[in-house]
Design a protein around this motif. Structure first.
Motif, PDB file in Angstrom:
ATOM      1  N   GLN A   1       0.789  -1.305   0.030  1.00 58.02           N
ATOM      2  CA  GLN A   1      -0.099   0.054  -0.112  1.00 58.02           C
ATOM      3  C   GLN A   1       0.905   1.260  -0.116  1.00 58.02           C
ATOM      4  O   GLN A   1       0.646   2.130  -0.798  1.00 58.02           O
ATOM      5  CB  GLN A   1      -1.013   0.013   1.113  1.00 58.02           C
ATOM      6  CG  GLN A   1      -1.944  -0.919   1.137  1.00 58.02           C
ATOM      7  CD  GLN A   1      -2.822  -1.196   2.448  1.00 58.02           C
ATOM      8  OE1 GLN A   1      -2.257  -0.862   3.526  1.00 58.02           O
ATOM      9  NE2 GLN A   1      -4.011  -1.497   2.201  1.00 58.02           N
TER      10      GLN A   1
ATOM     11  N   LEU B   1       2.221   1.737  -3.434  1.00 63.90           N
ATOM     12  CA  LEU B   1       1.248   2.452  -4.433  1.00 63.90           C
ATOM     13  C   LEU B   1       0.927   3.778  -4.077  1.00 63.90           C
ATOM     14  O   LEU B   1       0.941   4.546  -5.042  1.00 63.90           O
ATOM     15  CB  LEU B   1      -0.352   1.698  -4.164  1.00 63.90           C
ATOM     16  CG  LEU B   1      -1.477   2.323  -4.672  1.00 63.90           C
ATOM     17  CD1 LEU B   1      -1.241   2.266  -6.416  1.00 63.90           C
ATOM     18  CD2 LEU B   1      -2.831   1.448  -4.388  1.00 63.90           C
TER      19      LEU B   1
ATOM     20  N   CYS C   1       3.832  -6.551  -6.553  1.00 67.80           N
ATOM     21  CA  CYS C   1       3.300  -5.224  -6.639  1.00 67.80           C
ATOM     22  C   CYS C   1       2.939  -5.033  -8.130  1.00 67.80           C
ATOM     23  O   CYS C   1       2.595  -3.896  -8.407  1.00 67.80           O
ATOM     24  CB  CYS C   1       4.065  -4.173  -5.763  1.00 67.80           C
ATOM     25  SG  CYS C   1       3.732  -4.546  -3.952  1.00 67.80           S
TER      26      CYS C   1
ATOM     27  N   VAL D   1      -3.406  -4.608  -4.877  1.00 71.89           N
ATOM     28  CA  VAL D   1      -2.320  -3.320  -5.129  1.00 71.89           C
ATOM     29  C   VAL D   1      -1.788  -3.649  -6.680  1.00 71.89           C
ATOM     30  O   VAL D   1      -1.982  -2.390  -7.241  1.00 71.89           O
ATOM     31  CB  VAL D   1      -1.132  -3.319  -4.363  1.00 71.89           C
ATOM     32  CG1 VAL D   1      -0.025  -2.606  -4.488  1.00 71.89           C
ATOM     33  CG2 VAL D   1      -1.673  -3.188  -2.905  1.00 71.89           C
TER      34      VAL D   1
ATOM     35  N   GLN E   1      -3.980  -1.998  -9.395  1.00 76.71           N
ATOM     36  CA  GLN E   1      -3.888  -0.361  -9.400  1.00 76.71           C
ATOM     37  C   GLN E   1      -2.482   0.162  -9.944  1.00 76.71           C
ATOM     38  O   GLN E   1      -2.594   1.028 -10.628  1.00 76.71           O
ATOM     39  CB  GLN E   1      -4.095  -0.001  -8.048  1.00 76.71           C
ATOM     40  CG  GLN E   1      -5.546  -0.473  -7.349  1.00 76.71           C
ATOM     41  CD  GLN E   1      -5.801   0.130  -6.085  1.00 76.71           C
ATOM     42  OE1 GLN E   1      -6.011   1.189  -5.684  1.00 76.71           O
ATOM     43  NE2 GLN E   1      -5.675  -0.797  -4.995  1.00 76.71           N
TER      44      GLN E   1
END
Ligand SMILES: CCNc1ncnc2c1ncn2[C@@H]1O[C@H](/C=C/CNC(=O)c2cc(-c3ccc(F)cc3)cc(O)c2O)[C@@H](O)[C@H]1O
Ligand SMILES: [Mg+2]
Length: 214
Positions: free
Chosen positions: A7, A10, A69, A98, A101
């Motif tokens: 996170q 990101l 990721c 994640v 995204q």
């Protein structure tokens, strides 16, 4: 703020990278991994080797085992020719969320299919699910003790063809000794080691490139 490393990664992408610019996305992750918090991305040094092997192979259909990721997913997808596809496999739903995204932020989502689940279950379903005859390129970067079983599974499922290129991360650090023995001793592979460094560090690591001979 993000509570997990993915996170936070990101957030670093959303803050420092340009939407639709894959290069800025993986550069932002490299900056984060080098200066903020070490992260297990293939990274910028080994990434250059990945880029050169990819440019040489120019795969129409590629497979990645271990999305994490999405750093190498973005790095690979940006180099694919129009119409080419990358299938990436990730069994941790939080990491997959994640990665989706980050892949979308980079604007490479049309080239990438992220499949959630364990490689051992998904590999046997690749042909029927995605209409794949065989892979042109495979990037192995998941649990290191799974490199050999999954390579054998790809062989047994007829997903490798004469000339398919396997590229394995971390063959020195953390190390994949059984995998090196397997591809280097097998008459069915032509193997070569590309010496480099562990991501964001001075420790030696490298990539093993193995061509399946059929
Ligand atoms: C069960 C096997 N099948 C799997 N199927 C789908 N996804 C899988 C699978 N295994 C693992 N994954 C996923 O791949 C990723 C795992 C990667 C494992 N990588 C490493 O351990 C690794 C570790 C290091 C490293 C190096 C030095 C250190 F001191 C500490 C760590 C460096 C790397 O470049 C690495 O790639 C995760 O996202 C995990 O959820
Ligand atoms: Mg790795």
């Amino acid at each position: 703020t993000g509570s997990t490393q993915p996170q936070r990664m990101l957030e670093a992408v959303q803050k420092n990278a340009t939407k639709g610019d894959p290069e800025s996305v993986f550069s932002a992750i490299d900056y984060y991994g080098r200066h903020k918090e070490w992260a297990m991305n293939v990274g910028d040094e080994k990434g250059l080797i990945l880029d050169s092997v990819l440019t040489e192979v120019n795969p129409s259909i590629a497979l990645e085992l271990g999305t994490y990721c999405g750093y190498s997913t973005v790095r690979i997808a940006r180099l694919l020719s129009p119409g080419s596809k990358l299938i990436t496999v990730e069994f941790n739903p939080a990491f997959a969320a994640v990665a989706r995204q980050i892949i979308a932020y980079a604007g490479v989502q049309d080239k990438v299919t992220l499949v959630e689940g364990p490689s051992g279950d998904l590999i046997p379903k690749m042909k029927e699910r995605f209409g794949i005859k065989s892979f042109d390129f495979v990037f192995l970067d998941h649990w290191k003790d799974r490199y050999v079983p999954d390579t054998k599974l790809l062989e047994d499922c007829g997903l490798l063809r004469k000339g398919t290129v396997l590229l394995a991360d971390n063959v020195i650090c953390p190390g994949a000794p059984e995998y090196l023995k397997y591809v280097r001793n097998s008459p069915r592979y032509e193997s070569r080691y590309f010496k480099s460094n562990l991501e964001y560090s001075k420790v030696e690591d490298g990539l093993e490139k193995s061509v399946f001979l059929g």
